[in-house]
Design a protein around this motif. Structure first.
Motif, short mmCIF file in Angstrom:
data_model
loop_
_atom_site.label_atom_id
_atom_site.label_comp_id
_atom_site.label_asym_id
_atom_site.label_seq_id
_atom_site.Cartn_x
_atom_site.Cartn_y
_atom_site.Cartn_z
N ALA A 24 0.83 -1.20 0.00
CA ALA A 24 0.00 0.00 0.00
C ALA A 24 0.87 1.26 0.00
CB ALA A 24 -0.94 0.00 1.21
N ALA A 25 1.95 1.24 0.75
CA ALA A 25 2.85 2.40 0.77
C ALA A 25 3.54 2.57 -0.57
CB ALA A 25 3.88 2.22 1.89
N GLN A 26 3.87 1.47 -1.22
CA GLN A 26 4.53 1.58 -2.53
C GLN A 26 3.59 2.19 -3.56
OE1 GLN A 26 4.27 -0.03 -5.73
NE2 GLN A 26 6.15 0.99 -6.39
N LYS A 27 2.29 1.90 -3.47
CA LYS A 27 1.31 2.48 -4.39
C LYS A 27 1.18 3.99 -4.22
CE LYS A 27 -1.58 -1.58 -5.10
NZ LYS A 27 -2.92 -2.15 -4.92
N LEU A 28 1.54 4.49 -3.04
CA LEU A 28 1.43 5.93 -2.78
C LEU A 28 2.70 6.70 -3.14
CD1 LEU A 28 -0.52 5.82 0.59
CD2 LEU A 28 -1.40 6.25 -1.68
N THR A 29 3.74 6.02 -3.54
CA THR A 29 4.95 6.72 -3.99
C THR A 29 4.73 7.26 -5.39
OG1 THR A 29 5.92 4.73 -4.95
CG2 THR A 29 6.43 5.17 -2.63
N PRO A 30 5.53 8.22 -5.84
CA PRO A 30 5.34 8.77 -7.19
C PRO A 30 5.42 7.69 -8.28
CG PRO A 30 6.78 10.20 -5.94
CD PRO A 30 6.53 8.99 -5.08
N GLN A 31 6.31 6.73 -8.14
CA GLN A 31 6.41 5.67 -9.13
C GLN A 31 5.16 4.79 -9.12
OE1 GLN A 31 8.86 6.10 -6.79
NE2 GLN A 31 10.42 7.11 -8.06
N GLY A 32 4.65 4.52 -7.92
CA GLY A 32 3.44 3.71 -7.80
C GLY A 32 2.22 4.41 -8.39
N VAL A 33 2.11 5.72 -8.12
CA VAL A 33 0.99 6.49 -8.67
C VAL A 33 1.09 6.54 -10.19
CG1 VAL A 33 -0.04 8.78 -8.77
CG2 VAL A 33 0.63 7.83 -6.58
#
Length: 129
Positions: A24-33
């Motif tokens: 979930a935290a990775q999805k909120l990073t710029p790369q994840g978004v």
């Protein structure tokens, strides 16, 4: 033995929760978004291409049906074309001639050559009266 069971269960649950939270935290990073947006736009593009293909297919089938009904492809006359049933039965459709041609002529509403021009709300008596 009981303690070992509870320690193993706690470690397993802790690892699962940690993995879920890190995803979930990775999805909120710029790369994840950016990845999520890219995937969404890719899916949107695919859906739009499919929609356009469906529209083109429906449009061509409708055009074919209309052309067949109007007799444009087969050379035959149908009831949708001018003079439809009469022309199909062998009757001659009336054409513009004589008074009809004068009535639809672009110069029919113009005064004759040399006649004075009359305006719409002219209250003067005409030369014909």
């Amino acid at each position: 033995m009981r303690r070992l069971f509870w320690v193993a269960l706690g470690a397993t649950l802790g690892a699962l929760v940690f993995r879920k939270l890190s995803r979930a935290a990775q999805k909120l990073t710029p790369q994840g978004v950016a990845g999520s947006i890219g995937a969404g736009l890719s899916e949107l593009g695919y859906s739009l291409r499919e929609f356009a293909a469906d529209i083109r297919e429906a449009m061509s089938s409708q055009e074919a049906a209309l052309r067949a009904a109007a007799g444009l492809d087969s050379g035959s006359v149908s009831s949708l074309s001018p003079g439809g049933a009469e022309a199909a039965a062998g009757a001659v459709a009336p054409g513009p001639a004589g008074d009809v041609a004068a009535a639809v002529s672009p110069t029919a509403d113009r005064p004759a050559a040399g006649a004075p021009e009359r305006r719409a709300f002219d209250d003067r008596p005409s030369a014909d009266a």
